[in-house]
Design an enzyme around this catalytic site. Structure first.
Site, PDB file in Angstrom:
ATOM      1  N   GLU A  63     -14.657 -60.620  42.856  1.00 41.78           N
ATOM      2  CA  GLU A  63     -15.897 -60.086  43.309  1.00 41.78           C
ATOM      3  C   GLU A  63     -17.021 -60.802  43.334  1.00 41.78           C
ATOM      4  OE1 GLU A  63     -16.323 -56.269  41.628  1.00 41.78           O
ATOM      5  OE2 GLU A  63     -16.495 -57.077  39.637  1.00 41.78           O
TER       6      GLU A  63
ATOM      7  N   ARG B  78     -11.934 -50.566  31.558  1.00 39.66           N
ATOM      8  CA  ARG B  78     -12.844 -50.346  31.016  1.00 39.66           C
ATOM      9  C   ARG B  78     -12.692 -50.570  29.535  1.00 39.66           C
ATOM     10  NH1 ARG B  78     -13.347 -44.973  32.291  1.00 39.66           N
ATOM     11  NH2 ARG B  78     -14.012 -45.541  34.354  1.00 39.66           N
TER      12      ARG B  78
ATOM     13  N   HIS C 255     -17.633 -58.045  32.628  1.00 39.14           N
ATOM     14  CA  HIS C 255     -18.980 -57.965  33.291  1.00 39.14           C
ATOM     15  C   HIS C 255     -19.535 -56.413  33.402  1.00 39.14           C
ATOM     16  CE1 HIS C 255     -15.800 -57.143  36.089  1.00 39.14           C
ATOM     17  NE2 HIS C 255     -16.626 -56.235  36.548  1.00 39.14           N
TER      18      HIS C 255
ATOM     19  N   HIS D 231     -11.273 -56.973  35.318  1.00 39.13           N
ATOM     20  CA  HIS D 231     -10.273 -56.712  36.169  1.00 39.13           C
ATOM     21  C   HIS D 231      -9.059 -57.846  36.460  1.00 39.13           C
ATOM     22  CE1 HIS D 231     -13.288 -54.302  38.166  1.00 39.13           C
ATOM     23  NE2 HIS D 231     -14.253 -55.262  38.409  1.00 39.13           N
TER      24      HIS D 231
END
Length: 323
Positions: free
Chosen positions: A122, A200, A180, A105
């Protein structure tokens, strides 16, 4: 709209995913018969996916309505000054029946520039994991841009990724820019910035029901990588009963672990709303305005204006989250 705030529950926003399963339905009684239920967005201010209150006098009000009307009383003074009417967190439960894509991200700066969005830092708390289930976090050796691109071109990306076998209670901190993926068989709680921006980079050659591969974002993802990150993503935390055990403290959120078998008095000194995710058992929340409870797989938000309340449980485990 009434003027008195109280502990708020929201209607989960359920998301089918190509990699989803049935644990959210079966384990947490999420209202879906889908066999590919991947995510339950518990508290969201993402555009077109804004949470709605399901309890008390404010039932039917959206999260955005509450932020707009109550401002600092809802968010806390410092958060209102920092974020204005933007609610800063997105809270989820995720069930991966299959491996998620390899992804990362962007940070705040890049996300604002490209997507008019927050970045996405996150954390994960593993609630259940099948035998040999794993998470992919970071690389298994020192990597630079050239080495990464070579493996990507040769379709050998998985050779340089770090695979961690996981169990219930394991926790991970995923900063923006870190590669990740959630592995098959993992059910977890996710706390993140309010963002739905994902780059992605690899999807296991998977196709959807129509035979189409999902879009990859390698052209823009390369600028979002932070190849200098250390392997410091595993969260080491204590589990003292009836105490607040720190897990993560970062500019975007703070998360604590609380295991209860009695009543504890809480005083909100954080100048922030507080979110509780119940990751096991059941916990009653008592406030001057309203008493309610949450069980495993449920979430509640305590507005910043509520300074005193009680948490009561014969057995319960909570993630306590604030900004």
């Amino acid at each position: 709209m009434k003027n008195v705030l109280y502990p708020l529950k929201f209607q989960p926003i359920l998301k089918e995913k190509i990699w989803g399963g049935e644990k959210l339905n079966q384990n947490f009684n999420k209202a879906s018969d889908s066999k590919k239920l991947g995510e339950s967005w518990e508290i969201s201010a993402v555009s077109k996916d804004i949470s709605v209150v399901v309890n008390g006098d404010l039932k039917g009000c959206s999260l955005q309505d509450l932020v707009n009307k109550y401002q600092a009383k809802f968010l806390g003074e410092k958060n209102w000054k920092r974020f204005g009417n933007e609610f800063p967190l997105l809270i989820k439960f995720i069930d991966a029946k299959q491996d998620l894509s390899i992804q990362l991200h962007p940070n705040d700066e890049l996300a604002r520039k490209r997507h008019n969005s927050f970045g996405k830092t996150e954390m994960w708390y593993v609630m259940q994991a099948d035998d040999d289930a794993n998470l992919i976090v970071g690389f298994n050796k020192k990597i630079d841009k050239e080495i990464y691109l070579k493996h990507l071109e040769d379709k050998t990306l998985t050779e340089i990724l770090n695979f961690d076998k996981v169990k219930e209670g394991d926790a991970y901190f995923i900063e923006s820019g870190r590669v990740h993926a959630i592995g098959a068989g993992v059910l977890l709680a996710e706390i993140q910035q309010t963002s739905d921006v994902t780059y992605r980079v690899y999807d296991w050659g998977r196709v959807d029901d129509d035979g189409n591969e999902r879009e990859l974002h390698n052209d823009i993802a390369i600028d979002a990588f932070d190849f200098e990150m250390k392997n410091d993503f595993r969260i080491d935390y204590e589990k003292q009963k009836n105490k607040v055990n720190p897990m993560v403290g970062c500019p975007f959120f703070t998360t604590n672990f609380i295991e209860l078998d009695t009543v504890i008095d809480k005083i909100n000194t954080y100048d922030s709303f507080i979110i509780y995710m119940c990751v096991d058992g059941e916990v009653e929340i008592s406030s001057p305005i309203l008493n309610t409870s949450i069980s495993k797989g449920e979430t509640i938000l305590i507005p910043a204006s509520i300074k005193n309340f009680k948490l009561n449980s014969a057995y319960g485990r909570l993630l306590e989250v604030y900004v």
